[in-house]
Write a protein that holds these residues in place. Structure first.
Motif, PDB file in Angstrom:
ATOM      1  N   UNK A   1      51.710  43.809  35.764  1.00  0.00           N
ATOM      2  CA  UNK A   1      51.030  44.782  36.640  1.00  0.00           C
ATOM      3  C   UNK A   1      49.541  44.554  36.965  1.00  0.00           C
ATOM      4  N   UNK A   2      48.764  44.645  36.015  1.00  0.00           N
ATOM      5  CA  UNK A   2      47.580  44.144  36.095  1.00  0.00           C
ATOM      6  C   UNK A   2      46.873  43.183  37.046  1.00  0.00           C
ATOM      7  N   UNK A   3      47.854  41.891  36.894  1.00  0.00           N
ATOM      8  CA  UNK A   3      47.442  40.821  37.698  1.00  0.00           C
ATOM      9  C   UNK A   3      47.799  41.045  39.361  1.00  0.00           C
ATOM     10  N   UNK A   4      48.986  41.704  39.408  1.00  0.00           N
ATOM     11  CA  UNK A   4      49.174  42.199  40.830  1.00  0.00           C
ATOM     12  C   UNK A   4      48.101  43.374  41.261  1.00  0.00           C
TER      13      UNK A   4
ATOM     14  N   UNK B   1      45.285  42.412  44.330  1.00  0.00           N
ATOM     15  CA  UNK B   1      45.609  43.436  45.321  1.00  0.00           C
ATOM     16  C   UNK B   1      46.811  43.070  46.268  1.00  0.00           C
ATOM     17  N   UNK B   2      48.015  42.413  45.503  1.00  0.00           N
ATOM     18  CA  UNK B   2      49.259  42.221  46.075  1.00  0.00           C
ATOM     19  C   UNK B   2      50.147  43.334  46.195  1.00  0.00           C
TER      20      UNK B   2
ATOM     21  N   UNK C   1      54.521  31.470  36.820  1.00  0.00           N
ATOM     22  CA  UNK C   1      53.578  30.251  36.776  1.00  0.00           C
ATOM     23  C   UNK C   1      53.243  29.782  37.866  1.00  0.00           C
ATOM     24  N   UNK C   2      54.339  29.575  38.936  1.00  0.00           N
ATOM     25  CA  UNK C   2      54.214  29.230  40.218  1.00  0.00           C
ATOM     26  C   UNK C   2      53.503  30.159  41.045  1.00  0.00           C
ATOM     27  N   UNK C   3      53.642  31.346  40.956  1.00  0.00           N
ATOM     28  CA  UNK C   3      53.004  32.391  41.791  1.00  0.00           C
ATOM     29  C   UNK C   3      51.861  32.746  41.324  1.00  0.00           C
ATOM     30  N   UNK C   4      51.375  32.949  39.987  1.00  0.00           N
ATOM     31  CA  UNK C   4      50.210  33.247  39.597  1.00  0.00           C
ATOM     32  C   UNK C   4      49.295  32.218  39.058  1.00  0.00           C
TER      33      UNK C   4
END
Length: 96
Positions: free
Chosen positions: A25-28, A32-33, A68-71
């Motif tokens: 959630x923090x990464x999202x 700003x996704x 892994x692929x997305x972030x």
């Protein structure tokens, strides 16, 4: 049961694992996704993503690879977060 480590000054620090959904959630938010977009990129339902973020659903190896692929954060990192969370819960149940 508490697990502790010492900082560089010898102070005792309590070690507490957290569900990988917290980090996700923090990464999202930091990137700003939109959660809907992330769910699409991960090829999961938005409700499943919400359950992960709330700690109600775990990170599987397959999902870790998709993350892994997305972030661009290794699958091993995601799985290590999940394992730490699972071990903490198992210990709490065992020693309760």
């Amino acid at each position: 049961m508490n697990y502790t480590i010492n900082d560089s000054k010898g102070n005792v620090l309590e070690v507490k694992a957290f569900h990988p959904g917290v980090f996700l959630e923090e990464e999202i938010e930091d990137r700003e996704l939109l959660k809907k977009t992330v769910a699409q990129q991960l090829e999961i339902l938005p409700t499943n993503l919400s359950e992960i973020l709330k700690g109600k659903r775990n990170i599987s190896p397959r999902l870790a690879v998709k993350l892994e692929k997305v972030f661009k954060i290794s699958a091993e990192y995601w799985l290590n977060l999940q394992m730490a969370w699972d071990l903490q819960n198992a210990r709490e149940e065992e020693y309760a």
